[in-house]
Design an enzyme around this catalytic site. Structure first.
Site, PDB file in Angstrom:
ATOM      1  N   GLU A  60     -67.795 -42.446  31.405  1.00 35.28           N
ATOM      2  CA  GLU A  60     -67.348 -41.118  31.795  1.00 35.28           C
ATOM      3  C   GLU A  60     -67.246 -40.222  30.552  1.00 35.28           C
ATOM      4  O   GLU A  60     -67.277 -40.719  29.413  1.00 35.28           O
ATOM      5  CB  GLU A  60     -65.980 -41.237  32.488  1.00 35.28           C
ATOM      6  CG  GLU A  60     -66.013 -42.017  33.810  1.00 35.28           C
ATOM      7  CD  GLU A  60     -66.523 -41.199  34.995  1.00 35.28           C
ATOM      8  OE1 GLU A  60     -67.508 -40.439  34.838  1.00 35.28           O
ATOM      9  OE2 GLU A  60     -65.943 -41.333  36.089  1.00 35.28           O
ATOM     10  N   HIS A  77     -72.187 -38.777  33.416  1.00 36.14           N
ATOM     11  CA  HIS A  77     -71.978 -40.188  33.050  1.00 36.14           C
ATOM     12  C   HIS A  77     -73.279 -40.984  33.210  1.00 36.14           C
ATOM     13  O   HIS A  77     -74.132 -40.647  34.030  1.00 36.14           O
ATOM     14  CB  HIS A  77     -70.809 -40.827  33.812  1.00 36.14           C
ATOM     15  CG  HIS A  77     -71.037 -41.078  35.276  1.00 36.14           C
ATOM     16  ND1 HIS A  77     -70.138 -40.691  36.249  1.00 36.14           N
ATOM     17  CD2 HIS A  77     -72.038 -41.708  35.953  1.00 36.14           C
ATOM     18  CE1 HIS A  77     -70.577 -41.072  37.431  1.00 36.14           C
ATOM     19  NE2 HIS A  77     -71.734 -41.689  37.280  1.00 36.14           N
ATOM     20  N   ASP A  88     -72.999 -52.089  35.646  1.00 32.90           N
ATOM     21  CA  ASP A  88     -71.571 -51.899  35.871  1.00 32.90           C
ATOM     22  C   ASP A  88     -71.127 -52.576  37.160  1.00 32.90           C
ATOM     23  O   ASP A  88     -71.958 -53.034  37.948  1.00 32.90           O
ATOM     24  CB  ASP A  88     -71.212 -50.398  35.885  1.00 32.90           C
ATOM     25  CG  ASP A  88     -72.256 -49.542  36.606  1.00 32.90           C
ATOM     26  OD1 ASP A  88     -72.995 -50.092  37.451  1.00 32.90           O
ATOM     27  OD2 ASP A  88     -72.336 -48.337  36.321  1.00 32.90           O
ATOM     28  N   ASN A 124     -71.183 -35.471  36.399  1.00 35.72           N
ATOM     29  CA  ASN A 124     -70.463 -35.101  35.165  1.00 35.72           C
ATOM     30  C   ASN A 124     -71.157 -35.650  33.917  1.00 35.72           C
ATOM     31  O   ASN A 124     -70.582 -35.665  32.831  1.00 35.72           O
ATOM     32  CB  ASN A 124     -69.011 -35.580  35.223  1.00 35.72           C
ATOM     33  CG  ASN A 124     -68.904 -37.101  35.314  1.00 35.72           C
ATOM     34  OD1 ASN A 124     -69.904 -37.802  35.276  1.00 35.72           O
ATOM     35  ND2 ASN A 124     -67.678 -37.599  35.436  1.00 35.72           N
TER      36      ASN A 124
END
Ligand code: F6R
Length: 264
Positions: A147, A142, A71, A140
């Site tokens: 996400e 990811h 990313d 979370n």
């Protein structure tokens, strides 16, 4: 269920196990170039330090290897110290004998980010499967910057970061408001094409996400859980990150100290 969970005593041991997986791919590459999938963030840093050590000490060579980042932030200048292209150079590739031109990242400076995402997906498809993909996990759940809500078959695309992820990553920037809102990330489907996924997580703050990913329902609410469909996924944890896992549940627990090397 094909996740193999390995719990090791500390982050350095986790790094060594991840380095084993990378070294196996590099030394075992038969014929064509080995394709390495690299994550940024804090979790892989002990593995990267170990790979640099093995390169210097043992001559582990990355000549001929290709590397692909997961990313990249959108909108940071190419030479920004927190652009993932710069981070990976600083933390790993500048210290190895890999050809700098063979280290690839999505173009976070592109005028047309959607087109840049499509180009990166194409580059990955043309390169052939990633041999070993290193992953971290967000609090979370990811992976990459997929996400919660990311679809299982997603490919490289523009994603808007959640407030939580921006807050978590603020430690890398001078001011919280400097964390970009948008990123380019490989999708869950892109990541899933890799031959071997090696997810590393350390520290107590990762324990809930790890437990949800390994034992919770498989679904987009916890993107890392989607990797449980992968034929070869190794999860490398220190005891703090493993604290939410119990033996004998849906993930296959392997005892403390079990090495990654030799795993399916
Ligand atoms: C970074 C990436 C992210 C991180 C995750 C955990 O390339 O893909 O998914 O792995 O945000 O970050 P750390 O390791 O800093 O806790």
């Amino acid at each position: 269920m094909t996740v193999h969970v390995v719990v090791l005593p500390d982050p350095a041991a986790c790094g060594a196990a991840v380095a084993d997986a990378v070294a196996d791919a590099v030394t075992g590459a038969a014929g064509g170039p080995v394709n390495l999938g690299l994550a940024t963030g804090s979790s892989p840093l002990p593995a990267y330090a170990e790979l640099i050590r093995r390169h210097r000490r043992d001559g582990l060579s990355f000549r001929g290897a290709r590397a692909f980042l997961l990313d990249e932030y959108l909108g940071l200048p190419r030479d920004h110290p927190q652009s993932y292209r710069q981070v990976i150079r600083r933390e790993l590739t500048d210290h190895l004998d890999i050809d700098p031109a063979a280290v690839h990242a999505p173009d976070g400076t592109a005028d047309d980010p959607a087109a840049a995402a499509a180009r990166y997906e194409r580059l990955l498809l043309d390169a052939g499967p990633i041999d070993v993909q290193i992953l971290g996990i967000g609090r979370n759940g990811h992976v990459g910057f997929n996400e919660p809500g990311s679809p299982p078959g997603s490919t490289t695309r523009v994603v808007t970061l959640t407030g939580r992820t921006r807050a978590d990553n603020a430690r890398f920037f001078d001011r919280p408001q400097d964390v970009p809102h948008r990123v380019l990330t490989q999708g869950i489907g892109t990541i899933g094409r890799a031959a071997h996924l090696v997810l590393v997580a350390t520290g107590p703050e990762k324990a809930p996400a790890v437990a949800a990913a390994v034992h919770g329902p498989v679904g987009s609410a916890v993107p890392a859980s989607l990797l449980r469909d992968h034929p070869r996924c190794t999860v490398v944890l220190d005891p703090a990150a493993a604290a939410g896992l119990g033996p004998g549940r849906s993930g296959r627990m392997c005892g403390t100290g079990t090495p990654v090397r030799g795993y399916r």
